[in-house]
Design a protein around this motif. Sequence first.
Motif, short mmCIF file in Angstrom:
data_model
loop_
_atom_site.label_atom_id
_atom_site.label_comp_id
_atom_site.label_asym_id
_atom_site.label_seq_id
_atom_site.Cartn_x
_atom_site.Cartn_y
_atom_site.Cartn_z
N GLU A 107 -25.55 -4.74 18.64
CA GLU A 107 -26.80 -5.96 18.98
C GLU A 107 -27.47 -6.53 17.71
O GLU A 107 -27.21 -7.70 17.76
CB GLU A 107 -27.77 -5.21 19.82
CG GLU A 107 -28.93 -6.31 20.41
CD GLU A 107 -28.06 -7.53 21.20
OE1 GLU A 107 -28.81 -8.52 21.00
OE2 GLU A 107 -27.29 -7.08 22.09
N GLY A 153 -24.64 -8.85 16.26
CA GLY A 153 -24.40 -9.97 17.28
C GLY A 153 -25.52 -10.97 16.93
O GLY A 153 -25.13 -11.94 16.89
N SER A 154 -26.55 -10.31 16.86
CA SER A 154 -27.86 -11.43 16.64
C SER A 154 -27.74 -12.21 15.21
O SER A 154 -28.03 -13.31 15.28
CB SER A 154 -29.11 -10.65 16.77
OG SER A 154 -30.28 -11.44 16.24
N ASP A 182 -25.18 1.28 19.78
CA ASP A 182 -25.38 -0.04 20.50
C ASP A 182 -26.31 -0.93 19.93
O ASP A 182 -26.21 -2.30 19.83
CB ASP A 182 -25.84 0.48 21.85
CG ASP A 182 -24.88 1.12 23.02
OD1 ASP A 182 -23.72 1.05 22.63
OD2 ASP A 182 -25.32 1.63 23.79
N ALA A 183 -27.32 -0.19 19.35
CA ALA A 183 -28.34 -1.11 18.49
C ALA A 183 -27.59 -1.80 17.10
O ALA A 183 -27.94 -2.88 16.82
CB ALA A 183 -29.50 0.01 17.87
#
Length: 113
Positions: free
Chosen positions: A87, A90-91, A83-84
């Motif tokens: 994220e 995506g960032s 998940d990290a």
Amino acid sequence: MNDAEFKRFTDAAAHCEMSSAAFLAYAVDKAARDLNRTAAEIATEREVINELFAARRHLGRIHGLFNQVAKALNSGAEAPHLDAAVEATGSAARRMEDAADALLAHRDGGTPA
């Protein structure tokens, strides 16, 4: 320095109510205090475009790594930090897209959409 650049320089010094020498000394000192920002400010459009293409290549490699993670997950492996990683990726992609939009807007004389 061409005539237009010299006029912009002298107009800026006058606007700040400084002599040309004082304005130049202040600008040089300010630029020397933050070399990363200075390098970014004076980077040519070609350098910026080259960096965006390099970032795109890195994101492509990350895409390949995510495919490997998906294969491992389908085989029963665990990915505790997935998940990290998603994220963060995506960032990074959003920041790259924003940078590309800003570059295009700057080139076209406008502001980013």
